[in-house]
Design an enzyme around this catalytic site. Structure first.
Site, short mmCIF file in Angstrom:
data_model
loop_
_atom_site.label_atom_id
_atom_site.label_comp_id
_atom_site.label_asym_id
_atom_site.label_seq_id
_atom_site.Cartn_x
_atom_site.Cartn_y
_atom_site.Cartn_z
CG ASN A 172 77.13 0.56 -28.45
OD1 ASN A 172 76.55 0.59 -29.53
ND2 ASN A 172 78.29 -0.04 -28.28
NE ARG B 28 84.17 -8.41 -25.28
CZ ARG B 28 83.37 -7.41 -24.88
NH1 ARG B 28 82.25 -7.14 -25.52
NH2 ARG B 28 83.68 -6.68 -23.83
CG ASP C 252 77.78 -2.59 -22.07
OD1 ASP C 252 76.76 -2.70 -22.75
OD2 ASP C 252 78.72 -1.80 -22.35
CG ASP D 42 79.61 -0.80 -15.95
OD1 ASP D 42 80.25 -0.43 -16.96
OD2 ASP D 42 79.17 -1.95 -15.81
N GLY E 150 85.87 -3.91 -24.41
CA GLY E 150 85.81 -3.20 -25.71
C GLY E 150 85.45 -4.18 -26.80
N GLY E 151 84.38 -3.87 -27.54
CA GLY E 151 83.90 -4.79 -28.57
C GLY E 151 84.91 -5.01 -29.68
CB THR F 231 85.68 1.52 -21.56
OG1 THR F 231 85.56 0.27 -20.92
CG2 THR F 231 86.47 2.45 -20.67
#
Ligand code: XBP
Length: 259
Positions: free
Chosen positions: A128, A56, A11, A9, A52-53, A123
């Site tokens: 990024n 969010r 973040d 993963d 998910g930004g 995800t």
């Protein structure tokens, strides 16, 4: 070695990207887009329950009277702010603003030395990952990984298992030949729903979250204390090694913990 591939993963697991990376970048993007919104450290922690930004931000808009009323307008605004956020995030990361968590780089080197394949299973957006990996592993970073599955590759984000299912397909491995490294309950749920065993390295925002069904849970790869099950005695170079992961993987004792 019972583990044929390690699934990372990003973040919170590879690096503490959320509080000082994505959150800060979102706040700068709000400002750049002329929006009065700002996310405190605490509020962002609550919002992390939405993966998910962009998702969010859309969720946060449901709590703001001044957000556009029409769904299509909200979508367009969320897309614009999110794009801007990712560009700012890339700058923060490129300027050295976000370190890899202790023990991460060393474990990746272990994998390379011992021929254990690695994959990225996140995800978050591809840009990024590229920014973070480039800053730490160099421009050839993608060659370190046998598979990369990210936000753009899935139709549903974590805790849905699609990201892990896709990674297994690409690696051509059954789930029990792999091991995921995660930091959130949603990440654990995603891996487990694909039958992938998981080791949890607790991150700042999820230090006290209830985690269930991991094969090991601990404070981070950079230390041997505080793990359940305990890391076996031995020098272990003062950090968690591939041998520790293999031991937990083989033992397959499911542990739960509330931090
Ligand atoms: C992490 C996320 C991401 C990041 C921001 O997901 O929830 O949304 O916070 O990334 P995962 P984006 O646990 O799957 O790594 O803004 O690119 O979505």
């Amino acid at each position: 070695m019972t583990i044929k591939a390690l699934l990372w993963d990003v973040d919170g697991t590879l690096a503490e990207t959320e509080r000082d990376g994505h959150r800060v970048a979102f706040n700068q993007a709000f400002e750049a887009c002329g929006l009065p919104w700002r996310w405190s450290v605490e509020r962002y922690g609550e919002l992390l329950n939405v993966t998910g930004g962009r998702e969010r931000l859309l969720h946060d808009m449901t709590t703001r009277g001044e957000a556009p009323a029409l769904p299509a307008e909200r979508e367009a605004l969320a897309r614009k702010v999110h794009q801007r956020k990712n560009a700012i995030y890339a700058e923060i990361v490129a300027s050295g603003g976000i370190a890899l968590r202790p023990g991460v780089g060393e474990l990746m080197e272990d994998c390379r030395r011992r021929g254990v394949r690695m994959a990225i299973t996140t995800t978050t957006s591809r840009s990024n990952i590229d920014a973070l990996m480039r800053a730490h592993l160099g421009v050839e970073w993608a060659s370190w990984f046998a598979a990369l599955v990210c936000g753009e590759d899935v139709s549903v984000k974590k805790p849905h298992p699609e990201v892990y299912e896709k990674a297994l397909q690409r690696l051509q491995l059954p789930p029990l030949d792999t091991l995921a490294l995660e930091d959130t309950p949603g990440g654990v749920a995603s891996a487990r729903a694909a039958d992938v065993p998981v080791v949890v390295t607790r991150s700042a925002y999820f230090a006290t979250a209830t985690i269930a069904g991991a094969v090991a849970i601990g404070p981070g790869l950079g230390q041997r204390q505080g793990w359940r099950p305990a890391a076996a005695p031995g020098d272990g170079a003062g950090r968690i090694t591939l041998d520790d992961l293999a031991e937990w993987h083989q033992r397959m004792e499911l542990v739960s913990d509330c931090g």
